[in-house]
Design a protein around this motif. Structure first.
Motif, PDB file in Angstrom:
ATOM      1  N   LEU A 144       1.087  -1.384   0.037  1.00  0.00           N
ATOM      2  CA  LEU A 144       0.197  -0.249   0.192  1.00  0.00           C
ATOM      3  C   LEU A 144       0.823   1.118   0.166  1.00  0.00           C
ATOM      4  O   LEU A 144       0.668   2.069   0.083  1.00  0.00           O
ATOM      5  N   SER A 145       2.122   0.877   0.310  1.00  0.00           N
ATOM      6  CA  SER A 145       3.326   2.924   0.538  1.00  0.00           C
ATOM      7  C   SER A 145       3.080   3.092  -1.110  1.00  0.00           C
ATOM      8  O   SER A 145       3.774   4.048  -1.080  1.00  0.00           O
ATOM      9  N   VAL A 146       3.317   2.160  -1.521  1.00  0.00           N
ATOM     10  CA  VAL A 146       3.141   2.696  -3.427  1.00  0.00           C
ATOM     11  C   VAL A 146       2.012   2.403  -4.356  1.00  0.00           C
ATOM     12  O   VAL A 146       2.337   2.332  -5.608  1.00  0.00           O
ATOM     13  N   PHE A 147       0.710   1.963  -3.374  1.00  0.00           N
ATOM     14  CA  PHE A 147      -0.351   1.697  -4.261  1.00  0.00           C
ATOM     15  C   PHE A 147      -0.497   3.245  -4.564  1.00  0.00           C
ATOM     16  O   PHE A 147      -0.968   4.694  -3.818  1.00  0.00           O
ATOM     17  N   ALA A 148      -1.611   2.633  -6.159  1.00  0.00           N
ATOM     18  CA  ALA A 148      -1.722   4.632  -7.140  1.00  0.00           C
ATOM     19  C   ALA A 148      -3.522   3.259  -7.579  1.00  0.00           C
ATOM     20  O   ALA A 148      -2.787   2.655  -8.593  1.00  0.00           O
ATOM     21  N   PRO A 149      -4.587   4.487  -6.762  1.00  0.00           N
ATOM     22  CA  PRO A 149      -5.807   3.468  -7.596  1.00  0.00           C
ATOM     23  C   PRO A 149      -5.655   4.529  -8.975  1.00  0.00           C
ATOM     24  O   PRO A 149      -5.814   4.558  -9.678  1.00  0.00           O
ATOM     25  N   ASP A 150      -6.993   3.207 -10.080  1.00  0.00           N
ATOM     26  CA  ASP A 150      -7.406   3.880 -11.306  1.00  0.00           C
ATOM     27  C   ASP A 150      -8.456   4.109 -10.631  1.00  0.00           C
ATOM     28  O   ASP A 150      -9.501   4.033 -10.244  1.00  0.00           O
ATOM     29  N   ILE A 151      -8.338   5.571 -10.696  1.00  0.00           N
ATOM     30  CA  ILE A 151      -9.922   6.475 -10.184  1.00  0.00           C
ATOM     31  C   ILE A 151     -10.228   6.105 -11.323  1.00  0.00           C
ATOM     32  O   ILE A 151     -12.418   5.859 -10.948  1.00  0.00           O
ATOM     33  N   ALA A 152     -10.459   6.287 -12.554  1.00  0.00           N
ATOM     34  CA  ALA A 152     -11.928   5.547 -13.309  1.00  0.00           C
ATOM     35  C   ALA A 152     -12.676   5.063 -13.453  1.00  0.00           C
ATOM     36  O   ALA A 152     -13.362   4.431 -13.276  1.00  0.00           O
ATOM     37  N   ALA A 153     -11.653   3.475 -12.027  1.00  0.00           N
ATOM     38  CA  ALA A 153     -12.283   2.257 -12.692  1.00  0.00           C
ATOM     39  C   ALA A 153     -12.938   2.387 -11.125  1.00  0.00           C
ATOM     40  O   ALA A 153     -13.875   1.792 -10.823  1.00  0.00           O
ATOM     41  N   LEU A 154     -12.632   2.753 -10.083  1.00  0.00           N
ATOM     42  CA  LEU A 154     -12.831   3.392  -8.935  1.00  0.00           C
ATOM     43  C   LEU A 154     -14.608   4.240  -8.907  1.00  0.00           C
ATOM     44  O   LEU A 154     -15.583   3.888  -8.114  1.00  0.00           O
ATOM     45  N   LYS A 155     -14.475   5.447 -10.341  1.00  0.00           N
ATOM     46  CA  LYS A 155     -15.646   5.881 -10.514  1.00  0.00           C
ATOM     47  C   LYS A 155     -16.940   5.012 -10.877  1.00  0.00           C
ATOM     48  O   LYS A 155     -18.011   5.239 -11.019  1.00  0.00           O
ATOM     49  N   THR A 156     -16.407   4.099 -12.222  1.00  0.00           N
ATOM     50  CA  THR A 156     -17.304   2.659 -12.370  1.00  0.00           C
ATOM     51  C   THR A 156     -17.828   2.364 -11.217  1.00  0.00           C
ATOM     52  O   THR A 156     -18.870   1.446 -11.519  1.00  0.00           O
ATOM     53  N   GLY A 157     -17.156   1.595  -9.937  1.00  0.00           N
ATOM     54  CA  GLY A 157     -17.486   0.665  -9.020  1.00  0.00           C
ATOM     55  C   GLY A 157     -18.572   1.400  -8.338  1.00  0.00           C
ATOM     56  O   GLY A 157     -19.220   0.925  -8.152  1.00  0.00           O
ATOM     57  N   VAL A 158     -18.348   3.446  -7.589  1.00  0.00           N
ATOM     58  CA  VAL A 158     -19.355   3.498  -7.156  1.00  0.00           C
ATOM     59  C   VAL A 158     -20.431   3.724  -7.960  1.00  0.00           C
ATOM     60  O   VAL A 158     -20.972   3.625  -7.228  1.00  0.00           O
ATOM     61  N   SER A 159     -20.544   3.447  -9.286  1.00  0.00           N
ATOM     62  CA  SER A 159     -21.714   3.424  -9.683  1.00  0.00           C
ATOM     63  C   SER A 159     -22.691   2.347  -9.938  1.00  0.00           C
ATOM     64  O   SER A 159     -23.902   2.628  -9.707  1.00  0.00           O
ATOM     65  N   LYS A 160     -22.161   1.519  -9.636  1.00  0.00           N
ATOM     66  CA  LYS A 160     -22.445  -0.256  -9.156  1.00  0.00           C
ATOM     67  C   LYS A 160     -22.745  -0.414  -8.061  1.00  0.00           C
ATOM     68  O   LYS A 160     -23.801  -0.432  -7.674  1.00  0.00           O
ATOM     69  N   ASP A 161     -21.807   0.191  -7.069  1.00  0.00           N
ATOM     70  CA  ASP A 161     -21.778  -0.551  -5.323  1.00  0.00           C
ATOM     71  C   ASP A 161     -22.356   0.958  -4.602  1.00  0.00           C
ATOM     72  O   ASP A 161     -22.832   0.483  -3.640  1.00  0.00           O
ATOM     73  N   GLY A 162     -22.569   2.700  -5.282  1.00  0.00           N
ATOM     74  CA  GLY A 162     -22.646   3.105  -4.030  1.00  0.00           C
ATOM     75  C   GLY A 162     -21.994   3.252  -3.313  1.00  0.00           C
ATOM     76  O   GLY A 162     -21.854   4.753  -2.433  1.00  0.00           O
ATOM     77  N   VAL A 163     -20.500   3.138  -3.304  1.00  0.00           N
ATOM     78  CA  VAL A 163     -19.611   3.347  -2.392  1.00  0.00           C
ATOM     79  C   VAL A 163     -18.044   2.820  -3.162  1.00  0.00           C
ATOM     80  O   VAL A 163     -18.839   2.241  -3.665  1.00  0.00           O
TER      81      VAL A 163
END
Length: 352
Positions: A62-81
């Motif tokens: 996790l110290s070098v983790f960089a998220p995929d923001i676009a995938a997070l947006k898609t995930g929120v649209s489906k999961d609500g969080v």
């Protein structure tokens, strides 16, 4: 107009606060959630729930983790969080077999609420410093002009003569009281949220309270039983924000009225008019009134969010996301504006 005047390209010249706004960016939110997950792994290792090697692997990944923001947006649209997709990505960043231990025993609301609390605590440190500076600025103004005469007004009518000291006391005292309340809240009010699926920490069995206590210590937060559906503390914090802006609104309203009459205050750096270049509009004072009314209106929404049904609410929880960051930003702007206004008051009260 704009959906977010606090961060608008030009409205932020009046309503912007980069220091506070940065705490509510996606980057700050994700960083705080990563901090939660890292501290959780450490706390679980402290309590013997995770092997030390697994915890170290999680920390390293996790110290070098960089998220995929676009995938997070898609995930929120489906999961609500955001957490289901974020944890999926986090696990990919951690070496096997430790990756399956990421987020162990926690639920989405644990990570998200604790992220919020961590950032509100940082914001409170900033607000407290500005509030102290505002109180000090009022004290300085009182020392300079306190003995000057001023007309007292009751119900918008001239009443009897008072002094500048008398008026400033009415501005300063509520801010001092709220500063004391905010300082107490900073010590006791910011608690870790850790309850698992329904608040029972069922995956940790008898070790749940010990892990929660260790997690709170590592994050520098108070240790408190889960508050998934108990939102009174956040509502209390919102109330403190509204008290700050409301008291500053009183200051701004009085200054605007003094500027309207013109004989008892002299202000520099007022706003100009496109049609009447001779005018010096009391812009800073007006902004304080606006922000006081804004936070007062938003406070009702935070009280609506107290109605968190059963063990978790999607609707009430989402309402907080819309309201609390804006209230915090409004309070930060109000305090910056009050400091600017204090610097613009060249003379308060009538000349002797």
């Amino acid at each position: 107009m704009s959906l977010t005047p606090f961060e608008h390209p030009f409205l932020s010249g009046l309503l912007g606060d980069d220091e506070i706004s940065s705490l509510f960016s996606a980057e700050a939110d994700i960083a705080a959630m990563i901090r939660f997950e890292t501290a959780l792994a450490q706390a679980e290792a402290d309590c013997g729930i995770l092997a030390k090697d697994d915890a170290n692997a999680i920390i390293e990944g996790l110290s070098v983790f960089a998220p995929d923001i676009a995938a997070l947006k898609t995930g929120v649209s489906k999961d609500g969080v955001v957490i289901p997709e974020l944890v999926r990505q986090m696990r990919q960043a951690v070496a096997a077999p430790a990756r399956e231990k990421v987020h162990f025993g926690a639920t989405s609301q644990d990570a998200m609420d604790t992220s919020l609390v961590l950032r509100l605590k940082a914001a409170t440190d900033i607000l407290a410093g500005r509030l102290a500076a505002t109180v000090a600025g009022l004290a300085t103004l009182s020392e300079r002009d306190g003995q000057r005469p001023l007309m007292g007004y009751t119900r918008m009518q001239a009443a009897i003569p008072i002094t500048v000291f008398d008026r400033i006391c009415a501005w300063r005292a509520p801010l001092e009281r709220t500063a004391a309340r905010l300082a107490d809240f900073a010590v006791h009010g910011f608690a870790v949220q850790f309850g698992g699926a329904a608040g029972t920490l069922e995956k940790l069995e008898d070790n749940g309270p010990a892990v929660r206590a260790a997690l709170a210590t590592r994050l520098g937060l108070a240790d408190r039983s889960q508050w998934h559906s108990q939102r009174d503390t956040l509502a209390e914090f919102a109330g403190l924000l509204s008290l700050v802006t409301g008291s500053l609104g009183k200051f701004g309203q009085d200054v605007a009225l003094l500027a309207e009459m013109g004989s008892e205050i002299r202000i520099s750096g007022g706003g100009g008019s496109s049609a009447m270049p001779h005018k010096q509009n009391p812009v800073s004072a007006e902004v304080l009134v606006t922000l006081a009314r804004f936070n007062a209106a938003q406070l009702g929404a935070m009280h609506q969010a107290l109605v968190h049904e059963q063990e978790r609410s999607g609707a009430a929880w989402t309402l907080e996301w819309l309201v609390l960051p804006q209230m915090t930003a409004a309070t930060g702007v109000a305090l910056l504006t009050s400091l600017r206004l204090l610097g613009q008051i060249e003379q308060l009260g009538k000349s002797k």
